[in-house]
Design a protein around this motif. Sequence first.
Motif, PDB file in Angstrom:
ATOM      1  N   MET B 409       0.733  -1.147  -0.003  1.00 15.28           N
ATOM      2  CA  MET B 409       0.039   0.019  -0.066  1.00 15.28           C
ATOM      3  C   MET B 409       1.091   1.269  -0.035  1.00 15.28           C
ATOM      4  SD  MET B 409      -3.071  -0.680  -0.297  1.00 15.28           S
ATOM      5  CE  MET B 409      -2.987  -2.246  -0.940  1.00 15.28           C
ATOM      6  N   VAL B 410       2.007   1.106   0.939  1.00 18.38           N
ATOM      7  CA  VAL B 410       2.956   2.497   0.966  1.00 18.38           C
ATOM      8  C   VAL B 410       3.470   2.332  -0.307  1.00 18.38           C
ATOM      9  CG1 VAL B 410       4.838   3.310   1.839  1.00 18.38           C
ATOM     10  CG2 VAL B 410       2.976   2.107   3.386  1.00 18.38           C
ATOM     11  N   ILE B 411       3.940   1.645  -0.937  1.00 16.96           N
ATOM     12  CA  ILE B 411       4.727   1.739  -2.179  1.00 16.96           C
ATOM     13  C   ILE B 411       3.663   2.264  -3.576  1.00 16.96           C
ATOM     14  CG2 ILE B 411       5.910   0.380  -4.223  1.00 16.96           C
ATOM     15  CD1 ILE B 411       7.364   0.939  -1.430  1.00 16.96           C
ATOM     16  N   SER B 412       2.437   1.538  -3.533  1.00 19.57           N
ATOM     17  CA  SER B 412       1.429   1.879  -4.372  1.00 19.57           C
ATOM     18  C   SER B 412       1.131   3.366  -4.385  1.00 19.57           C
ATOM     19  CB  SER B 412       0.286   1.296  -4.236  1.00 19.57           C
ATOM     20  OG  SER B 412       0.442  -0.134  -4.258  1.00 19.57           O
ATOM     21  N   TYR B 413       0.886   3.810  -3.267  1.00 22.12           N
ATOM     22  CA  TYR B 413       0.384   5.177  -3.098  1.00 22.12           C
ATOM     23  C   TYR B 413       1.315   6.345  -2.563  1.00 22.12           C
ATOM     24  CZ  TYR B 413      -3.774   2.826  -3.866  1.00 22.12           C
ATOM     25  OH  TYR B 413      -4.849   2.040  -4.721  1.00 22.12           O
ATOM     26  N   ILE B 414       2.556   5.937  -2.560  1.00 23.54           N
ATOM     27  CA  ILE B 414       3.622   6.892  -2.406  1.00 23.54           C
ATOM     28  C   ILE B 414       4.863   6.712  -3.656  1.00 23.54           C
ATOM     29  CG2 ILE B 414       5.189   8.297  -0.929  1.00 23.54           C
ATOM     30  CD1 ILE B 414       3.746   7.040   1.605  1.00 23.54           C
ATOM     31  N   PRO B 415       4.398   7.288  -4.629  1.00 26.58           N
ATOM     32  CA  PRO B 415       5.259   7.067  -5.765  1.00 26.58           C
ATOM     33  C   PRO B 415       6.658   7.223  -5.700  1.00 26.58           C
ATOM     34  CG  PRO B 415       3.321   8.071  -6.682  1.00 26.58           C
ATOM     35  CD  PRO B 415       3.293   7.995  -5.122  1.00 26.58           C
ATOM     36  N   SER B 416       7.006   8.353  -4.997  1.00 22.56           N
ATOM     37  CA  SER B 416       8.454   8.883  -4.906  1.00 22.56           C
ATOM     38  C   SER B 416       9.418   7.732  -4.190  1.00 22.56           C
ATOM     39  CB  SER B 416       8.232  10.195  -3.909  1.00 22.56           C
ATOM     40  OG  SER B 416       7.779  10.033  -2.643  1.00 22.56           O
ATOM     41  N   ILE B 417       8.745   6.967  -3.376  1.00 25.39           N
ATOM     42  CA  ILE B 417       9.665   5.885  -2.928  1.00 25.39           C
ATOM     43  C   ILE B 417      10.605   5.211  -4.113  1.00 25.39           C
ATOM     44  CG2 ILE B 417      10.113   3.740  -1.685  1.00 25.39           C
ATOM     45  CD1 ILE B 417       7.707   4.778  -0.001  1.00 25.39           C
ATOM     46  N   SER B 418       9.556   4.868  -4.972  1.00 18.90           N
ATOM     47  CA  SER B 418      10.082   4.140  -6.358  1.00 18.90           C
ATOM     48  C   SER B 418      10.871   4.921  -7.323  1.00 18.90           C
ATOM     49  CB  SER B 418       8.884   3.417  -7.076  1.00 18.90           C
ATOM     50  OG  SER B 418       7.859   3.110  -6.182  1.00 18.90           O
ATOM     51  N   THR B 419      10.313   6.315  -7.261  1.00 16.97           N
ATOM     52  CA  THR B 419      10.922   7.243  -8.270  1.00 16.97           C
ATOM     53  C   THR B 419      12.092   8.099  -7.967  1.00 16.97           C
ATOM     54  OG1 THR B 419       9.387   8.807  -7.924  1.00 16.97           O
ATOM     55  CG2 THR B 419       8.838   7.200  -9.763  1.00 16.97           C
ATOM     56  N   ALA B 420      12.318   8.191  -6.578  1.00 15.79           N
ATOM     57  CA  ALA B 420      13.318   9.113  -6.082  1.00 15.79           C
ATOM     58  C   ALA B 420      14.899   8.623  -6.366  1.00 15.79           C
ATOM     59  CB  ALA B 420      13.367   9.256  -4.527  1.00 15.79           C
ATOM     60  N   LEU B 421      15.267   7.390  -6.038  1.00 13.41           N
ATOM     61  CA  LEU B 421      16.710   6.779  -6.194  1.00 13.41           C
ATOM     62  C   LEU B 421      16.770   6.787  -7.673  1.00 13.41           C
ATOM     63  CD1 LEU B 421      18.739   6.007  -4.315  1.00 13.41           C
ATOM     64  CD2 LEU B 421      17.966   3.460  -4.917  1.00 13.41           C
ATOM     65  N   PRO B 422      16.111   6.316  -8.739  1.00 19.50           N
ATOM     66  CA  PRO B 422      16.359   6.451 -10.044  1.00 19.50           C
ATOM     67  C   PRO B 422      16.650   8.040 -10.623  1.00 19.50           C
ATOM     68  CG  PRO B 422      14.582   5.206  -9.985  1.00 19.50           C
ATOM     69  CD  PRO B 422      14.669   5.560  -8.563  1.00 19.50           C
ATOM     70  N   ARG B 423      15.977   8.941  -9.991  1.00 20.08           N
ATOM     71  CA  ARG B 423      16.264  10.365 -10.557  1.00 20.08           C
ATOM     72  C   ARG B 423      17.536  10.776  -9.931  1.00 20.08           C
ATOM     73  NH1 ARG B 423      10.665  12.314  -9.410  1.00 20.08           N
ATOM     74  NH2 ARG B 423       9.819  11.573 -11.343  1.00 20.08           N
ATOM     75  N   LEU B 424      17.953  10.289  -8.900  1.00 22.93           N
ATOM     76  CA  LEU B 424      19.261  10.792  -8.066  1.00 22.93           C
ATOM     77  C   LEU B 424      20.394  10.035  -8.862  1.00 22.93           C
ATOM     78  CD1 LEU B 424      19.590  12.120  -5.274  1.00 22.93           C
ATOM     79  CD2 LEU B 424      19.915  10.174  -4.270  1.00 22.93           C
ATOM     80  N   LEU B 425      20.328   8.485  -9.115  1.00 24.94           N
ATOM     81  CA  LEU B 425      21.380   7.874  -9.572  1.00 24.94           C
ATOM     82  C   LEU B 425      21.541   8.186 -11.178  1.00 24.94           C
ATOM     83  CD1 LEU B 425      21.292   4.445  -7.724  1.00 24.94           C
ATOM     84  CD2 LEU B 425      23.043   6.188  -7.421  1.00 24.94           C
ATOM     85  N   LEU B 426      20.495   8.178 -11.727  1.00 24.54           N
ATOM     86  CA  LEU B 426      20.867   8.365 -13.431  1.00 24.54           C
ATOM     87  C   LEU B 426      20.548   9.578 -14.024  1.00 24.54           C
ATOM     88  CD1 LEU B 426      18.675   5.042 -13.526  1.00 24.54           C
ATOM     89  CD2 LEU B 426      21.080   5.264 -13.812  1.00 24.54           C
TER      90      LEU B 426
END
Lengths: 169, 426
Positions: B409-426
């Motif tokens: 539920m947390v991962i589904s509705y807080i997209p930034s957990i999934s998208t933050a690291l890719p933005r930071l690294l890539l």
Amino acid sequence: MGVALAVLRRLESFLLAILMLAMSFAYSANVLVRELAPGIASSLAWIDEICLFGLVWMVFLGLGLALERGRQIAMTSVLLKLAAPLRRGVKLAIDLTGLAFSLYVAQVSFTMTLLVLRSGQVSPTLDITMSWLYGPMPAGFLLLGMRYALELAGANERHAVQVDPSLHV
Amino acid sequence: MIALVLFVLALAMLALGFEMLLVMGLPSVLIKHVLYPDMPPVAIPQRMLGGVEVVTLLAIPFFIFAADLMARGKMAKQLADLFSALFGRYRGGVGHSTVAAVMVFGAAAGSAPATVAAMGRIAFPELVRSGFSERFSLGLISSSAECALLIPPSITFVVYSWLTGTSIAGLFAAGLAVGIVLGLAFMGLVAWEAYRRGIRAGDSSSSAQRWRALREAGWALGMQVIILAGIFAGYFTATEAAAVSVAYAILVEVLVLRSLTWRDVFAIAQESAVSTSVVFVLLAMGSLLAYFITLGEVQATLLQWAQDWHVSWVGFLMVVNVLFFIAGMFIDANSIMLIFLPTLFPLSSSLGIDPVHFGMVVTLNICIGMITPPFGLDLFVASSSLKRPVEDVVAGVWPFIWVNIAVLMVISYIPSISTALPRLLL
């Protein structure tokens, strides 16, 4: 018959192992060369292509062995709980379907292989006929069909094979 | 009508134990002959080959081979030793070290069931000896192995990337974040259980012992470093990293640790090739099926429905969660993606869901499905490799399923957990 099968099995597993080792070696050597001697790396573009050919061969040549060893993915929990006569009936249906499907795919992919061979289409860097890419399909599905036939003849019982759980993918 | 009949046929075949390649392949062939009789039959081998002959997918056989080498050699055991030296002195430390070791090993293995089998044998006796109940230990091992699908390199992400055109590096970075969140959640559960049962700390290790464990595990950790640093720094593509990790595993296990002979390597290569064939025949059949789904304009129909009913991304993800959760109980990860993604991915994009975020939601659902009774594959693998009844595994796994659903539920509705690291690294 038994001897011929044993020879076939050894040949299949030998080819599979050689393909896996050769592809790993070629691909990692390619990376190494690119890092150490970038000058000659551009001439190694054919490695991508040869590895793809190897992958296609590996995938289709492995079909029969995978079935025989009970490795093809299937949801058998219901099947294994059925009463013995019913289970035999369902297994008969599965094996007949498997045999018919394998022979059908072997036949259409053989047609495709011949079509490509006659068209004279060649691969981009290796310059060999693209039928090498289609060829393993009829071969692989024949091997798979043969394994379904062996199950039908009662010469193998894939559902009774104890699969090493660490081999699950 | 015909589509419905074929769908019921496929479901019946699945339930009765037909091989997955037949479940996907036979309906596709029937669709061709019934609905598209004018299409030349050679389209069938063409589509099937299209699912195999893909450069990105070359990473899969290499990752399978490298993981098999690690599991049969010494590197898996060394990782377990390292984490027990690091966490052993805390309350319930064996539980925490199991989660950590399984996460790191599972990452390299890329397959949850293989991780259950390889690490379970090492961790299970230790867990029980330190005071955890057998059931809790079984649940802990089966569930933490899920991280294998999330923490890079993951075969699931390679397949997702091919199906949707999403960047592999982006998926790997996001999977790292989500995998760590899941791992920490499991450690929280371990801490609670250890507190509740009054479990003592494990053997405390001296700093000299910890240092030695770290040095010994250096080879195993090196593999992770090569893969992750190589991919994120842009040195390697995922396929190259996979091939290099095979070479690394062979060199370390055969020449340095001397735990495998060349004869062993040959035998493992042959088994890994069969595993590769098992995965790819599904990709071939899935590619064929996806072709007919596209021809049938299923996507367009669904898109129209979504517009007519004003479906929001929140509601859509809820439906996706339920659908994948149920599918995950019955079918393996790759088949699920091959069957559903060609239809659902365009819909998710049209609702503005980030493709990397969607990948995390889908993968996490597949993970949960793998430990959900009655059919979750990991339950049976844990039961057969640890020789305990399935009922015990099922009883132990429930608390972990609840934690999992909360994380989902947390991962589904807080997209930034999934998208933050890719933005930071890539």
